[in-house]
Design a protein around this motif. Structure first.
Motif, short mmCIF file in Angstrom:
data_model
loop_
_atom_site.label_atom_id
_atom_site.label_comp_id
_atom_site.label_asym_id
_atom_site.label_seq_id
_atom_site.Cartn_x
_atom_site.Cartn_y
_atom_site.Cartn_z
N PRO A 173 32.19 25.75 38.26
CA PRO A 173 31.63 24.57 37.62
C PRO A 173 32.19 24.21 36.24
O PRO A 173 32.31 23.04 35.92
N ASP A 174 32.49 25.22 35.42
CA ASP A 174 32.97 24.85 34.08
C ASP A 174 33.61 26.04 33.35
O ASP A 174 33.40 27.19 33.70
N MET A 175 34.36 25.72 32.31
CA MET A 175 35.11 26.72 31.54
C MET A 175 34.20 27.69 30.78
O MET A 175 34.65 28.75 30.38
N ASP A 176 32.93 27.35 30.59
CA ASP A 176 32.03 28.21 29.85
C ASP A 176 31.65 29.48 30.62
O ASP A 176 31.06 30.39 30.05
N ARG A 177 31.99 29.54 31.92
CA ARG A 177 31.55 30.67 32.75
C ARG A 177 32.73 31.41 33.37
O ARG A 177 32.58 32.02 34.42
N ILE A 178 33.89 31.42 32.70
CA ILE A 178 35.08 32.04 33.28
C ILE A 178 35.19 33.54 32.99
O ILE A 178 36.06 34.20 33.54
N GLY A 179 34.32 34.06 32.15
CA GLY A 179 34.31 35.50 31.89
C GLY A 179 35.66 36.04 31.46
O GLY A 179 36.29 35.52 30.54
N ASN A 180 36.13 37.06 32.17
CA ASN A 180 37.40 37.72 31.84
C ASN A 180 38.59 37.14 32.62
O ASN A 180 39.66 37.75 32.63
N ALA A 181 38.42 35.99 33.26
CA ALA A 181 39.49 35.41 34.08
C ALA A 181 40.83 35.33 33.35
O ALA A 181 41.87 35.64 33.95
N PRO A 182 40.87 34.97 32.06
CA PRO A 182 42.17 34.91 31.39
C PRO A 182 42.93 36.24 31.39
O PRO A 182 44.17 36.26 31.45
N ASP A 183 42.21 37.36 31.40
CA ASP A 183 42.86 38.68 31.37
C ASP A 183 43.65 38.95 32.65
O ASP A 183 44.61 39.73 32.64
N TYR A 184 43.27 38.33 33.74
CA TYR A 184 43.95 38.54 35.02
C TYR A 184 45.35 37.92 35.05
O TYR A 184 46.17 38.28 35.89
N LEU A 185 45.61 37.00 34.13
CA LEU A 185 46.92 36.35 34.08
C LEU A 185 48.01 37.30 33.61
O LEU A 185 49.20 37.04 33.83
N ASP A 186 47.62 38.37 32.94
CA ASP A 186 48.60 39.29 32.37
C ASP A 186 48.83 40.54 33.21
O ASP A 186 49.55 41.44 32.79
N LEU A 187 48.23 40.59 34.40
CA LEU A 187 48.50 41.70 35.31
C LEU A 187 49.86 41.47 35.96
O LEU A 187 50.36 40.35 36.00
N ASP A 188 50.43 42.51 36.49
CA ASP A 188 51.73 42.39 37.16
C ASP A 188 51.53 42.00 38.62
O ASP A 188 51.88 42.74 39.53
N ALA A 189 50.91 40.82 38.82
CA ALA A 189 50.64 40.32 40.17
C ALA A 189 50.60 38.79 40.11
O ALA A 189 50.12 38.22 39.12
N PRO A 190 51.08 38.12 41.15
CA PRO A 190 50.99 36.66 41.18
C PRO A 190 49.53 36.21 41.15
O PRO A 190 48.64 36.91 41.64
N VAL A 191 49.31 35.03 40.58
CA VAL A 191 47.97 34.47 40.47
C VAL A 191 47.98 33.06 41.06
O VAL A 191 48.85 32.24 40.74
N LEU A 192 46.99 32.79 41.92
CA LEU A 192 46.74 31.45 42.44
C LEU A 192 45.43 30.96 41.86
O LEU A 192 44.38 31.56 42.10
N GLY A 193 45.48 29.89 41.08
CA GLY A 193 44.28 29.27 40.55
C GLY A 193 43.90 28.08 41.41
O GLY A 193 44.72 27.21 41.67
N ILE A 194 42.65 28.05 41.83
CA ILE A 194 42.13 26.96 42.65
C ILE A 194 41.14 26.17 41.81
O ILE A 194 40.16 26.72 41.33
N CYS A 195 41.40 24.88 41.63
CA CYS A 195 40.54 23.96 40.88
C CYS A 195 40.29 24.53 39.46
O CYS A 195 41.20 24.54 38.65
N LEU A 196 39.10 25.04 39.17
CA LEU A 196 38.84 25.62 37.85
C LEU A 196 39.83 26.74 37.54
O LEU A 196 40.28 26.88 36.40
N GLY A 197 40.20 27.52 38.55
CA GLY A 197 41.18 28.59 38.34
C GLY A 197 42.51 28.05 37.83
O GLY A 197 43.13 28.65 36.95
N MET A 198 42.95 26.90 38.35
CA MET A 198 44.17 26.26 37.85
C MET A 198 43.98 25.81 36.41
O MET A 198 44.88 25.97 35.57
N GLN A 199 42.81 25.30 36.10
CA GLN A 199 42.53 24.84 34.75
C GLN A 199 42.52 26.00 33.75
O GLN A 199 42.98 25.86 32.62
#
Length: 184
Positions: free
Chosen positions: A51-77
């Motif tokens: 629903p919104d960026m206020d509830r993404i928790g630790n999602a930004p930390d997953y971008l720095d793992l050594d694994a590809p990331v697919l963001g869907i809708c809010l995930g892309m944002q």
């Protein structure tokens, strides 16, 4: 067996993302948005819609793992905002069927969908400016950036929901992501 973790950003379709992957023979589980990324062992990460960026928790930390990331809708944002792009309210608003034009037929995530496909997307918020290093891979009359990729960093995003039945060839997006994860 390929293992992909789905980070639940409180989206109503998160369980369908897990099911799509599981039905393809992928070892998958849903983890909460506030789960620590450093303990995750996965070949790939999906950041769900939500629903919104206020509830993404630790999602930004997953971008720095050594694994590809697919963001869907809010995930892309989340990917765009964390990498220096701009996210803002969409002009269209809610959910709708959208004809998406694939503008990069070489893109490993959405290129196989070229030249266009019909998708189910929400445009309450959307990526308005790409982060450095990213390319726009799809567009529509409703949204200028329907998909984006940074192949070098292994970061991919789609504004639409490939996990829902209303999206044509949505399973193909997941198949392409699994292939990206397996070749990483």
């Amino acid at each position: 067996m390929t293992r992909i973790v789905v980070v639940d950003l409180h989206g109503q379709f998160t369980h369908l993302e897990q099911r799509a992957l599981r039905d393809m023979g992928v070892d998958t589980e849903i983890v909460a948005a506030d789960a620590a990324a450093d303990g995750i062992d996965a070949d790939g990460i999906v950041l769900s819609g939500g629903p919104d960026m206020d509830r993404i928790g630790n999602a930004p930390d997953y971008l720095d793992l050594d694994a590809p990331v697919l963001g869907i809708c809010l995930g892309m944002q989340v990917i765009a905002a964390e990498r220096g792009g701009r996210v803002d309210a969409g002009d269209y608003g809610g959910y709708a069927d959208v004809d998406v034009e694939i503008v990069d037929d070489e893109d490993p995530l959405v290129g196989s969908l070229a030249p266009e496909t019909r998708v189910w997307a929400s445009h309450a918020d959307e990526v308005k400016a790409l982060p450095d290093g990213f390319v726009r891979t799809a567009t529509s009359d409703v949204c200028g950036i329907e998909a984006m990729s940074n192949v070098e960093e292994g970061l991919y995003g789609v504004q639409w929901h490939p996990e829902v039945a209303h999206t044509e060839r949505g399973e193909e997006v997941f198949e392409n992501f699994v292939a990206i994860c397996e070749s990483n």
